[in-house]
Design a protein around this motif. Sequence first.
Motif, PDB file in Angstrom:
ATOM      1  N   LEU A  86      29.165  53.498  36.747  1.00 45.22           N
ATOM      2  CA  LEU A  86      29.975  53.174  37.912  1.00 45.22           C
ATOM      3  C   LEU A  86      29.686  51.753  38.381  1.00 45.22           C
ATOM      4  CD1 LEU A  86      29.453  56.395  40.051  1.00 45.22           C
ATOM      5  CD2 LEU A  86      31.488  55.808  38.742  1.00 45.22           C
ATOM      6  N   TYR A  87      30.677  51.127  38.976  1.00 45.45           N
ATOM      7  CA  TYR A  87      30.448  49.838  39.629  1.00 45.45           C
ATOM      8  C   TYR A  87      29.844  50.094  41.009  1.00 45.45           C
ATOM      9  CZ  TYR A  87      33.184  46.946  36.357  1.00 45.45           C
ATOM     10  OH  TYR A  87      33.643  46.267  35.265  1.00 45.45           O
ATOM     11  N   PRO A  88      28.708  49.493  41.338  1.00 42.60           N
ATOM     12  CA  PRO A  88      28.123  49.696  42.671  1.00 42.60           C
ATOM     13  C   PRO A  88      28.793  48.785  43.698  1.00 42.60           C
ATOM     14  CG  PRO A  88      26.767  48.182  41.424  1.00 42.60           C
ATOM     15  CD  PRO A  88      27.879  48.628  40.490  1.00 42.60           C
ATOM     16  N   ALA A  89      28.477  48.997  44.969  1.00 40.59           N
ATOM     17  CA  ALA A  89      28.892  48.047  45.992  1.00 40.59           C
ATOM     18  C   ALA A  89      28.290  46.693  45.648  1.00 40.59           C
ATOM     19  CB  ALA A  89      28.403  48.510  47.366  1.00 40.59           C
ATOM     20  N   GLY A  90      29.090  45.667  45.697  1.00 45.16           N
ATOM     21  CA  GLY A  90      28.625  44.344  45.289  1.00 45.16           C
ATOM     22  C   GLY A  90      28.774  44.090  43.802  1.00 45.16           C
ATOM     23  N   GLY A  91      29.239  45.113  43.062  1.00 42.72           N
ATOM     24  CA  GLY A  91      29.443  44.964  41.625  1.00 42.72           C
ATOM     25  C   GLY A  91      30.561  43.963  41.334  1.00 42.72           C
ATOM     26  N   VAL A  92      30.406  43.240  40.233  1.00 42.17           N
ATOM     27  CA  VAL A  92      31.365  42.191  39.878  1.00 42.17           C
ATOM     28  C   VAL A  92      32.313  42.698  38.790  1.00 42.17           C
ATOM     29  CG1 VAL A  92      31.645  39.859  38.964  1.00 42.17           C
ATOM     30  CG2 VAL A  92      29.710  40.383  40.474  1.00 42.17           C
ATOM     31  N   VAL A  93      33.612  42.659  39.076  1.00 45.90           N
ATOM     32  CA  VAL A  93      34.637  43.066  38.114  1.00 45.90           C
ATOM     33  C   VAL A  93      35.098  41.825  37.358  1.00 45.90           C
ATOM     34  CG1 VAL A  93      36.896  44.121  37.795  1.00 45.90           C
ATOM     35  CG2 VAL A  93      35.379  44.944  39.613  1.00 45.90           C
ATOM     36  N   ARG A  94      34.934  41.836  36.039  1.00 43.79           N
ATOM     37  CA  ARG A  94      35.328  40.708  35.193  1.00 43.79           C
ATOM     38  C   ARG A  94      36.526  41.104  34.335  1.00 43.79           C
ATOM     39  NH1 ARG A  94      29.776  40.764  35.570  1.00 43.79           N
ATOM     40  NH2 ARG A  94      28.830  38.792  36.266  1.00 43.79           N
ATOM     41  N   TYR A  95      37.429  40.192  34.160  1.00 40.85           N
ATOM     42  CA  TYR A  95      38.675  40.462  33.441  1.00 40.85           C
ATOM     43  C   TYR A  95      38.423  41.069  32.064  1.00 40.85           C
ATOM     44  CZ  TYR A  95      43.158  39.730  31.163  1.00 40.85           C
ATOM     45  OH  TYR A  95      44.327  39.923  30.480  1.00 40.85           O
ATOM     46  N   ALA A  96      37.539  40.458  31.297  1.00 31.73           N
ATOM     47  CA  ALA A  96      37.307  40.903  29.923  1.00 31.73           C
ATOM     48  C   ALA A  96      36.781  42.332  29.866  1.00 31.73           C
ATOM     49  CB  ALA A  96      36.338  39.958  29.221  1.00 31.73           C
ATOM     50  N   ASP A  97      36.086  42.767  30.922  1.00 34.05           N
ATOM     51  CA  ASP A  97      35.484  44.103  30.928  1.00 34.05           C
ATOM     52  C   ASP A  97      36.484  45.199  31.279  1.00 34.05           C
ATOM     53  OD1 ASP A  97      33.024  42.938  30.344  1.00 34.05           O
ATOM     54  OD2 ASP A  97      32.436  42.791  32.454  1.00 34.05           O
ATOM     55  N   VAL A  98      37.545  44.856  32.002  1.00 31.97           N
ATOM     56  CA  VAL A  98      38.409  45.901  32.557  1.00 31.97           C
ATOM     57  C   VAL A  98      39.868  45.813  32.119  1.00 31.97           C
ATOM     58  CG1 VAL A  98      36.940  46.117  34.596  1.00 31.97           C
ATOM     59  CG2 VAL A  98      38.928  44.576  34.660  1.00 31.97           C
TER      60      VAL A  98
END
Length: 249
Positions: A86-98
């Motif tokens: 899971l992505y935590p609070a403050g987690g960084v969403v990157r284009y290549a990953d999602v």
Amino acid sequence: MKKAYFLLVPLLGISLCSGCSYVKGYEHDLTVVACYHEDIVSSGTVNIFNNFVLPDLGETYVPGDAKFLGWALPGWTYGVDNNENLYPAGGVVRYADVASYATNGCLSLEGIVVQKDSIPANYLTIGWYDKVGTSGLTQTIMDRWTEDLVAFLQGEGATESELSTLTIRGYQGAVADIGTAINHDEDCDILLGVGKNIGTTGGVSCLELVGNIPMGGKTRYIARLTDTAVAISVFQWLQTPAGQAGLAG
């Protein structure tokens, strides 16, 4: 009957994202929506140049007897998939990953909230400071030390069932950041590679803090956060040459 606070709606992202626009340009813009039930908590745009930082869900949605686990990608199922994904609070969403999870140029992440007493307790959870320049620790070192730990626990009578819930978790960021993450997880028994300021700057409540432990060519602190029998035993073992051998680097 226990209350259930979690909600998984696989098609939610499609409905919430129906108005998203997808710019098929050089940057490949992707709209990210963080939602809980039908509420949009936050949203932003990611592309090859820009990331999106996820918010905390906050007390508005999380009652005192519940816990916010994180933001789930489409298809993630509570109790089946690994919580560490899971992505935590403050987690960084990157284009290549999602990008592969997106539909029509939009990605919906669902906030996962569960009742605290429904979360299975791990036999033992070890946190380590995943910042090699500070702690000296690397994944390679931790993998080697974990083998020593498992051998020690087996010698202490740990069962295969207990060992199956042994969790070794790295924490990244500044001291305040890892302290926030550790306090959020609420399940760490022992920390490796921290500094003396883990209880001040980090805000982590430590029952014991012992320094001068060799690891990765440095000397750092270990901290005990709980008083379970296995935590006490492992913490004492960590203060012996056998417990430190795998950490040396």
